[in-house]
Design a protein around this motif. Structure first.
Motif: not given
Length: 637
Positions: A620-631, A114-125
């Protein structure tokens, strides 16, 4: 997998009705607090009463806030006959963990998912907000003027035909036409042009323009949601739906991958029964669950669209509107940029370059007379001359002014005949023109009583940063080819000043289409940059159409995959850099996800990884990937 929530385009909420941050966070926070307390009572300071059904209820309570939305999603997919998706994978893995009494692991898997999903939602919005802020700078309210009374209403309530009153410095909320006689508007928000543009009664004015220093009235012509700005905004909202090939591949991949993983997990649980002497169902079920959690393709399915979304967001922060991931991909692979000349590399504004008056005449007098004559014409060249001479109409009374289309002007003045135009005009009136130079650029010759007096050369101004744009592209290894409908000589001269090796002049719109086909055959992936209506067919044919000018022609903006908000050619290399960087990050994410997953899968099947490692491999991988994408979004290009 086809409509998994891991993809930004399936977000349940659009930017205008996003739940508050607290609303999004509280289930995860509640679950985390209960989980930590439970672990403390299990392992930190063990409590004798914390066991049996009480322990189950405690962890179950921790599971519900994060588990319910995911299980609900799984049920929704099941109803549509879509069994294999990450919701059902997560649901089965966590319910399985509860079934074999591994409560904390069950909660942890769901919580981190759920936290991974949430991070992704925040990044997208956040990316969406960036884009909307960039574009939607319209006021929410407008002042309507009805029979002399003023009233303030929401902008969305104004209808075509209403008259809006704009105070000095106020921003226009809807498209319309000017109702006052004359007004000046600052269009920088839309076009990046800092020069205020003068509008006369009946001329079109667009949402986002800022009124100058007088009160102006505007008659609304289009509803709020149909204005040009709304349309661009909508194009951006739809941008995430245009998938890049990499994205499409991953979606197809996930659709095959998920069922395969599911049956493998089933195999890991049941097959050892036939081969292992001391088969323990619980041990093998646990391994199968680990395998399920690890193999959930979430990191992949999240991070790739998010990478493209980040790229679109980064572009928008840099004044570039990219209408989909597929265009970012094409930008990354460009081999050649084909550009239109007028209005793209040049400003489409004429300007006097050179004045030659023969020595036996009085330069000041001649220029005054010329200014007075040209003031009678509305031709852009005449306008340029008037701007240069400063209209001194009053000093000269001109009789019988005549305009010869495509040739020039004639008038008589105190009994003298004054001519201004090209050589055809001089020949028509028998003025000897042999001594006059052959024009390279637009040249206006002047004659007085059948004698040549001198000439003025006029050229289209090259945009301030076209030179830089061409140089940057060349440094990136991308050649620029220029196409134009202008005279060959003019085109070659501009190409020389810009440092463009290949340029073709005298082309009609259909010739441009043919030329582009040849260039594509020769170089490969091609972008076409243009700004006009006649550029729309070429833009559509190229691999990436780039429309110049936040307000180039509607047709160009509709057909182009990339719109440069300001009329700045130097944004083109920036767009290519963003495309290349997005592609790099997407591939980093793909390799990272596959690498980590493969490692933990092998360990999991061999019983050397627990659900905790599985959670890292997935979330963990999802979060790393999200952080990478936000870069991608952090940089100015």
């Amino acid at each position: 997998m086809s409509d998994s929530c891991c993809t930004p385009d399936a977000q349940h909420h659009h930017h205008h009705d996003e739940p508050s941050l607290f609303g999004q966070l509280w289930p995860a926070v509640l679950s985390l607090v209960l989980l930590i307390a439970g672990l403390a009572m299990d392992y930190g300071v063990p409590q004798f009463w914390f066991n049996g059904w009480l322990r189950f209820v405690w962890y179950f309570a921790a599971y519900l806030p994060v588990g319910i939305p995911v299980l609900a999603a799984a049920v929704k997919h099941l109803r549509k006959g879509n069994f294999f998706n990450e919701f059902s994978l997560m649901g089965m893995a966590t319910i399985g963990a509860f079934a074999i009494w591994e409560y904390p692991e069950g909660v942890a898997v769901m919580l981190f998912y759920s936290i991974g999903e949430l991070f992704q939602d925040l990044a997208v919005s956040r990316a969406r907000r960036n884009i909307s802020d960039l574009l939607d700078q319209r006021p929410d309210e407008v002042t309507l003027s009805e029979n002399g009374t003023l009233k303030t209403v929401p902008a969305a309530a104004a209808v075509p035909g209403n008259i809006i009153l704009l105070k000095p410095g106020e921003k226009l909320a809807l498209d319309g036409e000017l109702y006052s006689d004359r007004a000046f508007f600052d269009t920088a928000a839309l076009t990046g042009e800092s020069v205020p543009s003068a509008k006369n009664r009946g001329e079109t004015v667009l949402a986002g323009m800022i009124n100058g220093n007088t009160v102006a009235e505007v008659r609304v012509t289009t509803a709020y949601q149909d204005s040009k700005l709304s349309r661009i905004l909508q194009l951006v909202q739809e941008a995430s739906a245009r998938k890049a090939p990499t994205e499409q591949f991953i979606r197809k991949f996930a659709a095959i991958y998920t069922p395969v993983v599911f049956f493998l997990a089933l195999g890991i649980c049941l097959l050892p029964y036939f081969f292992v002497a001391d088969y323990d169902f619980r041990v093998w079920l646990y391994r199968a669950l680990v395998f399920l959690v690890i193999s959930c393709p979430c990191a992949l399915v999240i991070s790739i669209p998010l990478g493209y979304f980040g790229g679109i967001g980064a572009a928008s922060r840099n004044g570039i509107l990219v209408k989909g991931g597929n265009y970012l991909d094409a930008l990354a692979q460009l081999k050649v940029v084909v550009a239109d000349k007028t209005g793209t590399l040049t400003e489409g504004m004429f300007q006097v370059q050179d004045v030659v008056v023969f020595p036996e005449f009085d330069r000041t007098e001649i220029l005054k007379q010329l200014g007075a004559l040209e003031a009678h014409s509305s031709h852009p060249v005449a306008q340029a001359i008037c701007d240069f001479t400063g209209n001194r109409v009053a000093e000269w009374t001109l009789q019988d002014v005549q305009e010869f289309p495509g040739e020039g002007m004639k008038a008589s003045m105190n009994g003298q005949i004054l001519l201004a135009g090209n050589k055809k005009l001089l020949q028509r009136f028998g003025v000897p023109a042999d001594a006059l130079p052959e024009p390279v650029v637009t040249t206006v010759f002047m004659a007085l009583n059948s004698l040549p007096v001198g000439y003025i050369t006029i050229a289209d101004r090259i945009r301030a940063d076209s030179v830089q744009a061409v140089r940057e592209l060349r440094d990136m290894g991308i050649p620029v080819v220029m196409l134009s409908g202008d005279h060959e000589a003019v085109v070659q001269q501009v190409a020389g000043e810009l440092g463009i090796q290949k340029a073709y002049g005298g082309l009609l719109p259909e010739d441009k289409v043919e030329k582009l086909k040849t260039i594509r055959a020769q170089y490969g992936t091609a972008a076409f940059v243009g700004d006009g209506v006649n550029d729309a067919p070429v833009i559509a044919l190229s691999d990436v159409g780039i429309a110049m000018g936040g307000l180039g022609s509607d047709a160009a903006i509709e057909t182009a995959g990339v719109v440069i908000q300001e009329d700045r050619p130097s944004r083109i290399p920036a767009a290519i850099r963003i495309g290349r960087k997005t592609r790099r990050i997407v591939w980093q994410n793909i390799i990272l996800a596959f690498g980590v997953k493969a490692t933990v899968l092998i360990l999991g099947a061999g019983g050397m990884a627990s659900l905790w490692e599985a959670v890292f491999a997935d979330v963990g991988v999802a979060l790393l990937a999200i952080l990478n994408a936000v870069r991608i979004q952090r940089v100015r290009y």
